[in-house]
Scaffold this active site. Structure first.
Site, short mmCIF file in Angstrom:
data_model
loop_
_atom_site.label_atom_id
_atom_site.label_comp_id
_atom_site.label_asym_id
_atom_site.label_seq_id
_atom_site.Cartn_x
_atom_site.Cartn_y
_atom_site.Cartn_z
N GLN A 15 0.81 -1.24 0.00
CA GLN A 15 0.00 0.00 0.00
C GLN A 15 0.84 1.29 0.00
O GLN A 15 0.47 2.26 -0.65
CB GLN A 15 -0.90 -0.02 1.23
N GLU A 74 5.17 -1.56 8.33
CA GLU A 74 3.87 -1.52 9.01
C GLU A 74 2.98 -2.64 8.46
O GLU A 74 3.00 -2.90 7.25
CB GLU A 74 3.25 -0.15 8.73
N LYS A 86 -4.23 6.12 15.26
CA LYS A 86 -5.28 6.75 14.45
C LYS A 86 -6.49 6.98 15.36
O LYS A 86 -7.19 6.02 15.71
CB LYS A 86 -5.69 5.81 13.32
N ARG A 113 -5.70 9.29 7.96
CA ARG A 113 -6.37 8.21 7.25
C ARG A 113 -6.26 8.52 5.76
O ARG A 113 -5.96 9.64 5.35
CB ARG A 113 -7.87 8.11 7.63
N SER A 114 -6.56 7.51 4.93
CA SER A 114 -6.46 7.78 3.48
C SER A 114 -7.54 8.76 3.04
O SER A 114 -7.36 9.50 2.08
CB SER A 114 -6.53 6.46 2.71
P1 PGA Z 1 -6.37 3.76 5.68
O1 PGA Z 1 -4.83 3.69 5.30
O2 PGA Z 1 -6.62 5.11 6.24
O3 PGA Z 1 -7.04 3.53 4.36
O4 PGA Z 1 -6.62 2.66 6.67
C1 PGA Z 1 -3.80 4.17 6.09
C2 PGA Z 1 -2.96 3.05 6.63
O5 PGA Z 1 -3.23 1.86 6.39
O6 PGA Z 1 -2.01 3.33 7.34
ZN ZN Z 2 -1.46 1.06 7.70
#
Ligand code: PGA
Ligand code: ZN
Length: 424
Positions: free
Chosen positions: A162, A285, A337, A366-367
């Protein structure tokens, strides 16, 4: 006495063009705090619940039910209470909700209010948010983890992992580190453009070209670091967010589509070891899935003394789950988060547990984000030492970095503001 006078919410847009919750808290001295909740795409199964309407509006993604919960339940609940008692405010929210994961009020409702209460309180006292939340001890500027190539759930390219991040460590100030990242980002753009590939970006502002393997981004980034005049492994280190829960197939194995490979946990750990030998990777991560705790034990045993192993979907900012990880010696760091747990007090409790257990903390966006810069102040307030909030492009990401530049300007540079996470 300063008391909460009014609370209201509306539906606003996030960076992906989906609705999200904005809460406003007004105090009886006229101070106001406004906050917008972010939203994830590769979410952990045990995160607090984000309430979505599930009706025809916005393909089910409307948040009017969460907005209604703020206007009709939370506003009367908190009306007349002391805004400076954050833990009491958050406890009222938890109690009203009655579940373990905000499944009734919605974590998007509770967090927006929790953040707005803190902001209103800081404004009432006339102090910056980081100072209100962290007191005189808030002084560490975080090192950034900048996500400059996006894959997985955050882009529609071929890359399975990712996030490919760079960590500028050999810089005295946050401002100097940001300059280095911007220069590297622009060199990377030239490289990708020169290969005849798209320089369009993913959800977090990193490039999202179609590459032939999960290693190729590391090659390109290393070249970009050198082209920008910096030294990989000295000035700049590399980091991955594999978000491996998204790669798990029906048999519990990890599917790397771009390489046409299916790997066991142990094989994927070998894959990482090989990458860590070839590139200056200092942080991985979610290297394995959130349910693969045996795999995580093995990963930690194999790489935990050399590499920062960050649990994101694994720990979901939850003290109870983090404690289980600590007891089992799983991972050595945690992603923080706030919307995974749903209020500020519980987020702060998780950070405290991590810090006193020798686990490193990385404050994270967050994304799906917005112009809200809360996490920049929060990272400094809690002396987290690290922050991850995307690339050096797109205003939803830049807003946080610009806020950090302003905080650094305010607190001034000194040996105390320097982050000690990575050796210089
Ligand atoms: P997400 O991605 O906000 O889509 O969960 C961020 C991450 O995985 O660190
Ligand atoms: Zn992550």
């Amino acid at each position: 006495m300063v008391l909460i006078d009014d609370i209201y919410a509306i539906e606003v847009m996030d960076s992906r063009g989906n609705p999200t919750v904005q809460a406003t808290v007004v105090l009886n001295d006229g101070s106001e705090g406004v906050a917008i909740c972010p939203s994830g795409a590769s979410t952990g199964k045990r995160e607090a619940v984000e309430l979505r309407d599930g009706d025809k509006r916005y393909a089910g993604k409307g948040v009017l039910s969460a907005v209604d919960n703020i206007n009709n339940i939370i506003a009367p609940l908190l009306d007349g209470h002391n805004p400076f008692n954050q833990i009491y405010i958050d406890r009222l929210l938890q109690k009203e909700d009655g579940s373990e994961n905000y499944s009734n009020l919605g974590a998007n409702a509770s967090l927006a209010v929790s953040m707005a209460v803190a902001r209103a309180s800081a404004n009432s006292l006339g102090v910056p948010l980081y100072r209100y939340l962290g007191g005189a001890n808030a002084m560490t500027m975080p090192v950034g983890m900048f996500n400059i190539i996006n894959g997985g759930e955050h882009a529609n390219n071929s890359v399975d992992f990712q996030e490919y991040m760079i960590i500028p460590t050999n810089f005295e100030t946050f401002a100097l580190s940001l300059r280095a990242v911007s220069e590297i980002y622009n060199e990377l753009k030239k490289i990708i453009d020169g290969m005849g590939m798209t320089t369009a970006v993913g959800d977090e502002g990193g490039f999202a070209p179609n590459l032939k393997s999960n290693e190729e981004p590391l090659e390109l980034i290393t070249k970009a670091i050198v082209d920008a005049g910096y030294e990989p492994g000295k000035d700049i280190f590399l980091a991955l967010d594999v978000a491996a829960s998204e790669l798990v197939d029906d048999d519990g194995k990890y599917l790397l589509k771009s390489e046409n490979k299916t790997l066991s946990s142990a094989e994927l750990v070998e894959y990482y070891k090989n990458l860590c030998d070839k590139y200056p990777i200092v942080s991985i991560e979610d290297g394995l899935g959130e349910d693969d705790w045996d795999g995580w034990s093995y990963l930690t045993e194999q790489l935990g003394d050399k590499v920062q192993l960050v649990g994101d979907d694994l720990f979901v900012t939850n003290t109870k789950i983090l404690q289980q990880g600590i007891d089992k010696s799983i991972a050595n760091s945690i992603l923080i988060k706030p919307n995974q747990i749903g209020d500020l007090s519980q987020t702060m409790a998780t950070v405290r547990l991590a810090q006193r257990s020798g686990y490193r903390c990385v404050m994270s966006h967050r994304s799906g984000e917005s112009e809200d810069t809360f996490i920049a102040d929060f990272a400094v307030a809690l002396n987290c030492g690290q922050i991850k909030t995307g690339s050096t492009a797109r205003s939803d990401r830049i807003a946080k970095y610009n806020r950090l530049l302003n905080i650094e300007h305010e607190i001034g540079y000194s040996e105390y503001t320097q982050n000690m996470v990575y050796e210089r």
